[in-house]
Design a protein around this motif. Structure first.
Motif, PDB file in Angstrom:
ATOM      1  N   LEU A  54      72.491  63.643  68.804  1.00  0.00           N
ATOM      2  CA  LEU A  54      72.228  64.174  70.136  1.00  0.00           C
ATOM      3  C   LEU A  54      70.734  64.389  70.361  1.00  0.00           C
ATOM      4  O   LEU A  54      70.210  64.093  71.444  1.00  0.00           O
ATOM      5  CB  LEU A  54      72.991  65.481  70.330  1.00  0.00           C
ATOM      6  CG  LEU A  54      73.000  66.056  71.741  1.00  0.00           C
ATOM      7  CD1 LEU A  54      73.653  65.080  72.719  1.00  0.00           C
ATOM      8  CD2 LEU A  54      73.733  67.405  71.757  1.00  0.00           C
ATOM      9  N   LYS A  55      70.036  64.865  69.335  1.00  0.00           N
ATOM     10  CA  LYS A  55      68.585  65.035  69.453  1.00  0.00           C
ATOM     11  C   LYS A  55      67.893  63.693  69.677  1.00  0.00           C
ATOM     12  O   LYS A  55      66.949  63.588  70.454  1.00  0.00           O
ATOM     13  CB  LYS A  55      68.037  65.705  68.195  1.00  0.00           C
ATOM     14  CG  LYS A  55      68.392  67.185  68.078  1.00  0.00           C
ATOM     15  CD  LYS A  55      67.850  67.773  66.791  1.00  0.00           C
ATOM     16  CE  LYS A  55      68.199  69.250  66.664  1.00  0.00           C
ATOM     17  NZ  LYS A  55      67.717  69.807  65.377  1.00  0.00           N
ATOM     18  N   GLY A  56      68.375  62.655  68.980  1.00  0.00           N
ATOM     19  CA  GLY A  56      67.825  61.325  69.205  1.00  0.00           C
ATOM     20  C   GLY A  56      68.090  60.856  70.621  1.00  0.00           C
ATOM     21  O   GLY A  56      67.212  60.278  71.274  1.00  0.00           O
ATOM     22  N   HIS A  57      69.300  61.120  71.107  1.00  0.00           N
ATOM     23  CA  HIS A  57      69.672  60.715  72.463  1.00  0.00           C
ATOM     24  C   HIS A  57      68.762  61.368  73.507  1.00  0.00           C
ATOM     25  O   HIS A  57      68.381  60.749  74.496  1.00  0.00           O
ATOM     26  CB  HIS A  57      71.133  61.090  72.721  1.00  0.00           C
ATOM     27  CG  HIS A  57      71.603  60.787  74.100  1.00  0.00           C
ATOM     28  ND1 HIS A  57      71.847  59.499  74.539  1.00  0.00           N
ATOM     29  CD2 HIS A  57      71.855  61.596  75.159  1.00  0.00           C
ATOM     30  CE1 HIS A  57      72.243  59.537  75.808  1.00  0.00           C
ATOM     31  NE2 HIS A  57      72.254  60.795  76.200  1.00  0.00           N
ATOM     32  N   HIS A  58      68.415  62.618  73.256  1.00  0.00           N
ATOM     33  CA  HIS A  58      67.554  63.351  74.198  1.00  0.00           C
ATOM     34  C   HIS A  58      66.063  63.156  73.913  1.00  0.00           C
ATOM     35  O   HIS A  58      65.235  63.833  74.512  1.00  0.00           O
ATOM     36  CB  HIS A  58      67.900  64.834  74.168  1.00  0.00           C
ATOM     37  CG  HIS A  58      69.226  65.155  74.789  1.00  0.00           C
ATOM     38  ND1 HIS A  58      69.561  64.804  76.076  1.00  0.00           N
ATOM     39  CD2 HIS A  58      70.321  65.789  74.275  1.00  0.00           C
ATOM     40  CE1 HIS A  58      70.792  65.217  76.347  1.00  0.00           C
ATOM     41  NE2 HIS A  58      71.276  65.807  75.268  1.00  0.00           N
ATOM     42  N   ARG A  59      65.741  62.241  72.987  1.00  0.00           N
ATOM     43  CA  ARG A  59      64.346  61.925  72.643  1.00  0.00           C
ATOM     44  C   ARG A  59      63.607  63.136  72.058  1.00  0.00           C
ATOM     45  O   ARG A  59      62.405  63.277  72.193  1.00  0.00           O
ATOM     46  CB  ARG A  59      63.556  61.396  73.853  1.00  0.00           C
ATOM     47  CG  ARG A  59      64.226  60.332  74.701  1.00  0.00           C
ATOM     48  CD  ARG A  59      64.438  59.034  73.945  1.00  0.00           C
ATOM     49  NE  ARG A  59      64.499  57.877  74.825  1.00  0.00           N
ATOM     50  CZ  ARG A  59      65.612  57.448  75.441  1.00  0.00           C
ATOM     51  NH1 ARG A  59      66.742  58.115  75.309  1.00  0.00           N
ATOM     52  NH2 ARG A  59      65.592  56.365  76.205  1.00  0.00           N
ATOM     53  N   GLN A  60      64.365  64.003  71.400  1.00  0.00           N
ATOM     54  CA  GLN A  60      63.765  65.189  70.790  1.00  0.00           C
ATOM     55  C   GLN A  60      63.410  64.964  69.322  1.00  0.00           C
ATOM     56  O   GLN A  60      62.664  65.745  68.741  1.00  0.00           O
ATOM     57  CB  GLN A  60      64.737  66.374  70.900  1.00  0.00           C
ATOM     58  CG  GLN A  60      65.015  66.798  72.330  1.00  0.00           C
ATOM     59  CD  GLN A  60      66.143  67.806  72.417  1.00  0.00           C
ATOM     60  OE1 GLN A  60      66.902  68.000  71.465  1.00  0.00           O
ATOM     61  NE2 GLN A  60      66.267  68.453  73.573  1.00  0.00           N
ATOM     62  N   ALA A  61      63.949  63.889  68.727  1.00  0.00           N
ATOM     63  CA  ALA A  61      63.704  63.573  67.316  1.00  0.00           C
ATOM     64  C   ALA A  61      64.108  62.122  67.101  1.00  0.00           C
ATOM     65  O   ALA A  61      64.845  61.548  67.911  1.00  0.00           O
ATOM     66  CB  ALA A  61      64.522  64.493  66.406  1.00  0.00           C
ATOM     67  N   PRO A  62      63.625  61.495  66.016  1.00  0.00           N
ATOM     68  CA  PRO A  62      64.083  60.133  65.717  1.00  0.00           C
ATOM     69  C   PRO A  62      65.587  60.117  65.436  1.00  0.00           C
ATOM     70  O   PRO A  62      66.173  61.123  65.033  1.00  0.00           O
ATOM     71  CB  PRO A  62      63.295  59.768  64.448  1.00  0.00           C
ATOM     72  CG  PRO A  62      62.144  60.713  64.423  1.00  0.00           C
ATOM     73  CD  PRO A  62      62.623  61.982  65.055  1.00  0.00           C
ATOM     74  N   PHE A  63      66.197  58.966  65.665  1.00  0.00           N
ATOM     75  CA  PHE A  63      67.611  58.829  65.321  1.00  0.00           C
ATOM     76  C   PHE A  63      67.778  58.881  63.804  1.00  0.00           C
ATOM     77  O   PHE A  63      66.845  58.565  63.048  1.00  0.00           O
ATOM     78  CB  PHE A  63      68.158  57.516  65.882  1.00  0.00           C
ATOM     79  CG  PHE A  63      68.426  57.565  67.353  1.00  0.00           C
ATOM     80  CD1 PHE A  63      69.557  58.195  67.857  1.00  0.00           C
ATOM     81  CD2 PHE A  63      67.528  56.993  68.249  1.00  0.00           C
ATOM     82  CE1 PHE A  63      69.796  58.248  69.220  1.00  0.00           C
ATOM     83  CE2 PHE A  63      67.759  57.050  69.615  1.00  0.00           C
ATOM     84  CZ  PHE A  63      68.890  57.685  70.102  1.00  0.00           C
ATOM     85  N   PRO A  64      68.959  59.276  63.323  1.00  0.00           N
ATOM     86  CA  PRO A  64      69.208  59.325  61.878  1.00  0.00           C
ATOM     87  C   PRO A  64      68.963  57.970  61.206  1.00  0.00           C
ATOM     88  O   PRO A  64      69.091  56.917  61.829  1.00  0.00           O
ATOM     89  CB  PRO A  64      70.684  59.741  61.792  1.00  0.00           C
ATOM     90  CG  PRO A  64      70.943  60.488  63.059  1.00  0.00           C
ATOM     91  CD  PRO A  64      70.100  59.788  64.103  1.00  0.00           C
ATOM     92  N   ALA A  65      68.647  58.026  59.924  1.00  0.00           N
ATOM     93  CA  ALA A  65      68.278  56.823  59.175  1.00  0.00           C
ATOM     94  C   ALA A  65      69.394  55.790  59.154  1.00  0.00           C
ATOM     95  O   ALA A  65      69.136  54.580  59.221  1.00  0.00           O
ATOM     96  CB  ALA A  65      67.886  57.203  57.751  1.00  0.00           C
ATOM     97  N   ASP A  66      70.657  56.240  59.066  1.00  0.00           N
ATOM     98  CA  ASP A  66      71.748  55.256  59.012  1.00  0.00           C
ATOM     99  C   ASP A  66      71.903  54.525  60.340  1.00  0.00           C
ATOM    100  O   ASP A  66      72.231  53.341  60.376  1.00  0.00           O
ATOM    101  CB  ASP A  66      73.066  55.902  58.571  1.00  0.00           C
ATOM    102  CG  ASP A  66      73.543  57.014  59.492  1.00  0.00           C
ATOM    103  OD1 ASP A  66      72.738  57.551  60.280  1.00  0.00           O
ATOM    104  OD2 ASP A  66      74.748  57.365  59.414  1.00  0.00           O
ATOM    105  N   VAL A  67      71.611  55.203  61.443  1.00  0.00           N
ATOM    106  CA  VAL A  67      71.648  54.553  62.753  1.00  0.00           C
ATOM    107  C   VAL A  67      70.540  53.506  62.858  1.00  0.00           C
ATOM    108  O   VAL A  67      70.768  52.380  63.300  1.00  0.00           O
ATOM    109  CB  VAL A  67      71.523  55.598  63.875  1.00  0.00           C
ATOM    110  CG1 VAL A  67      71.299  54.929  65.231  1.00  0.00           C
ATOM    111  CG2 VAL A  67      72.768  56.482  63.910  1.00  0.00           C
ATOM    112  N   LEU A  68      69.345  53.878  62.443  1.00  0.00           N
ATOM    113  CA  LEU A  68      68.220  52.939  62.492  1.00  0.00           C
ATOM    114  C   LEU A  68      68.481  51.725  61.608  1.00  0.00           C
ATOM    115  O   LEU A  68      68.118  50.600  61.967  1.00  0.00           O
ATOM    116  CB  LEU A  68      66.934  53.648  62.068  1.00  0.00           C
ATOM    117  CG  LEU A  68      66.479  54.793  62.981  1.00  0.00           C
ATOM    118  CD1 LEU A  68      65.245  55.471  62.394  1.00  0.00           C
ATOM    119  CD2 LEU A  68      66.205  54.293  64.390  1.00  0.00           C
ATOM    120  N   ALA A  69      69.136  51.936  60.462  1.00  0.00           N
ATOM    121  CA  ALA A  69      69.451  50.818  59.565  1.00  0.00           C
ATOM    122  C   ALA A  69      70.446  49.861  60.217  1.00  0.00           C
ATOM    123  O   ALA A  69      70.319  48.634  60.095  1.00  0.00           O
ATOM    124  CB  ALA A  69      70.008  51.344  58.249  1.00  0.00           C
TER     125      ALA A  69
END
Length: 201
Positions: A54-69
């Motif tokens: 959710l933080k990634g969705h709101h541009r408050q933090a990077p997306f989790p590493a498994d999502v980026l992978a």
């Protein structure tokens, strides 16, 4: 052409995985083809959309590493094939959770400009293969075929601009006639390998 085939089924010896392998065999008959089989169950992908997502969705933090992978794996692909058993007239929760978490705003689409949705996956052709236990009469009687296309083909992939080049249902999978489905899967792999747009980048 590099094809990513994603499956979601707990039995590695079941028909879902056998169909995925036969699709891969058909694609592999093309000289320049490479294939990656992604078994979400065996890989232990976590489908739960968490506070970090959710933080990634709101541009408050990077997306989790498994999502980026997973996004990087999709970025390497020239075509995506999803092979899944039909659970309650849709895909399994694990595969849906993979889509929920991986097809993120900013990567798959962007709706932050106020000018409508920017579809960002136009370069990624998609092929869908669902395995269902019911017969064709049941599917048509209740309109399940169109319902699935509305939900998955349009609701997910068209929203991101990823063209669904084929949507295949292999039905009556509990009847024991696996060989016919495996032949269909192999032929589908051959068609995927030569389909225009399957190597769009």
């Amino acid at each position: 052409m590099h094809t990513l085939i994603v499956t979601s089924h707990p039995d590695p010896d079941g028909l879902t995985h056998a169909v995925a392998r036969r699709i891969a065999d058909g694609i592999a008959e093309t000289a320049d083809a490479t294939i990656e089989l992604a078994d979400l169950t065996a890989e232990g992908f976590d489908p739960r959309f968490t506070q970090d997502d959710l933080k990634g969705h709101h541009r408050q933090a990077p997306f989790p590493a498994d999502v980026l992978a997973e996004q990087a794996r999709l970025d390497r692909a020239d075509a995506l094939v999803l092979v899944f058993p039909v659970y309650w007239w849709s895909m399994p929760a694990l595969m849906k959770g993979w889509i929920d978490r991986v097809f993120t705003g900013g990567w798959a689409y962007d709706d932050s400009s106020g000018q409508g949705v920017l579809k960002k996956l136009g370069h990624l052709p998609v092929h869908l293969v669902g395995l269902g236990g019911a017969d064709e009469r049941t599917w048509h009687k209740r309109g399940y075929t169109e319902a699935m296309k509305t939900q998955i083909d349009t609701g997910i992939f068209d929203y991101c601009g990823a063209p669904v080049l084929s949507s295949t249902l292999l039905l009556e999978t509990d009847a024991g006639d696996a060989q016919t489905h495996l032949q269909t899967a192999h032929a589908l792999g051959q068609r995927i390998a030569i389909t225009p747009g399957a190597a769009a980048h």
